[in-house]
Design a protein around this motif. Sequence first.
Motif, PDB file in Angstrom:
ATOM      1  N   GLN A  91       0.849  -1.201  -0.085  1.00  0.00           N
ATOM      2  CA  GLN A  91       0.098  -0.075   0.003  1.00  0.00           C
ATOM      3  C   GLN A  91       0.880   1.170   0.056  1.00  0.00           C
ATOM      4  O   GLN A  91       2.177   1.195   0.287  1.00  0.00           O
ATOM      5  N   GLN A  92       0.307   2.567  -0.288  1.00  0.00           N
ATOM      6  CA  GLN A  92       0.992   3.542  -0.261  1.00  0.00           C
ATOM      7  C   GLN A  92       1.010   4.211   1.132  1.00  0.00           C
ATOM      8  O   GLN A  92       0.031   3.734   2.075  1.00  0.00           O
ATOM      9  N   TRP A  93       1.759   5.078   1.300  1.00  0.00           N
ATOM     10  CA  TRP A  93       2.199   5.569   2.598  1.00  0.00           C
ATOM     11  C   TRP A  93       0.974   6.607   2.654  1.00  0.00           C
ATOM     12  O   TRP A  93       0.385   7.130   2.003  1.00  0.00           O
ATOM     13  N   GLN A  94       0.353   6.762   4.046  1.00  0.00           N
ATOM     14  CA  GLN A  94      -0.683   7.415   4.390  1.00  0.00           C
ATOM     15  C   GLN A  94      -0.427   8.372   5.642  1.00  0.00           C
ATOM     16  O   GLN A  94      -0.060   7.658   6.557  1.00  0.00           O
ATOM     17  N   CYS A  95      -0.942   9.553   5.572  1.00  0.00           N
ATOM     18  CA  CYS A  95      -0.702  10.416   7.062  1.00  0.00           C
ATOM     19  C   CYS A  95      -1.823   9.964   7.733  1.00  0.00           C
ATOM     20  O   CYS A  95      -3.110   9.959   7.374  1.00  0.00           O
ATOM     21  N   VAL A  96      -1.312   9.550   8.971  1.00  0.00           N
ATOM     22  CA  VAL A  96      -2.544   9.193  10.065  1.00  0.00           C
ATOM     23  C   VAL A  96      -2.671  10.136  11.205  1.00  0.00           C
ATOM     24  O   VAL A  96      -3.307   9.947  12.087  1.00  0.00           O
ATOM     25  N   ALA A  97      -1.733  11.089  11.144  1.00  0.00           N
ATOM     26  CA  ALA A  97      -1.726  12.228  12.186  1.00  0.00           C
ATOM     27  C   ALA A  97      -0.804  13.419  11.719  1.00  0.00           C
ATOM     28  O   ALA A  97       0.175  13.159  11.251  1.00  0.00           O
ATOM     29  N   GLN A  98      -1.298  14.525  11.865  1.00  0.00           N
ATOM     30  CA  GLN A  98      -0.877  15.774  11.875  1.00  0.00           C
ATOM     31  C   GLN A  98      -0.565  16.432  13.059  1.00  0.00           C
ATOM     32  O   GLN A  98      -1.395  16.533  13.861  1.00  0.00           O
ATOM     33  N   ASN A  99       0.230  17.158  13.133  1.00  0.00           N
ATOM     34  CA  ASN A  99       0.884  18.023  14.308  1.00  0.00           C
ATOM     35  C   ASN A  99       0.824  16.841  15.606  1.00  0.00           C
ATOM     36  O   ASN A  99      -0.016  17.296  16.671  1.00  0.00           O
ATOM     37  N   ALA A 100       1.198  15.957  15.468  1.00  0.00           N
ATOM     38  CA  ALA A 100       1.185  14.687  16.264  1.00  0.00           C
ATOM     39  C   ALA A 100       1.960  14.700  17.730  1.00  0.00           C
ATOM     40  O   ALA A 100       2.827  15.600  17.629  1.00  0.00           O
TER      41      ALA A 100
END
Length: 102
Positions: free
Chosen positions: A40-49
Motif C-alpha cells: 500500500q501507499q504511505w498515508q498520513c495518520v496524524a498531523q501535528n502529532a
Amino acid sequence: MLQPVTANHLHLHLVPAGRRLDFDTSPGSYAYVYRRCRNQQWQCVAQNACSPYLDQAVLEPSAAPEYMVYYRNADGTTTAETTVVRADPAGMPISPSWINLA
C-alpha cells in the motif's frame, strides 16, 4: 534539504490498545505520522502529532505496518524525517491481549 533524524528517535511498541510510537518533538516543528501496510501507499495518520502517538486502527495480523515521522516547520516545509520502523507480523497478536505482551 532533509536532515534525517537517527533511527533511535522513533520507537514502536505493541500495547494492548494498538501500536504506540515514541518520537522526539521540538518547538517550531510539527510531526506528521505516516503508516503503510504491505503493498500500500504511505498515508498520513496524524498531523501535528504529539509523542507518544497511539495508532488504534484495526489491522490484519499480516499487515506488517511500517511507520515514519516527517517534521515540518510553520511554512509546511519538511525539515527532517525519521527512518522507517516496522511492526513484525510474527510479533503481533491477532487481537491485543495482556497475555501476548509478556
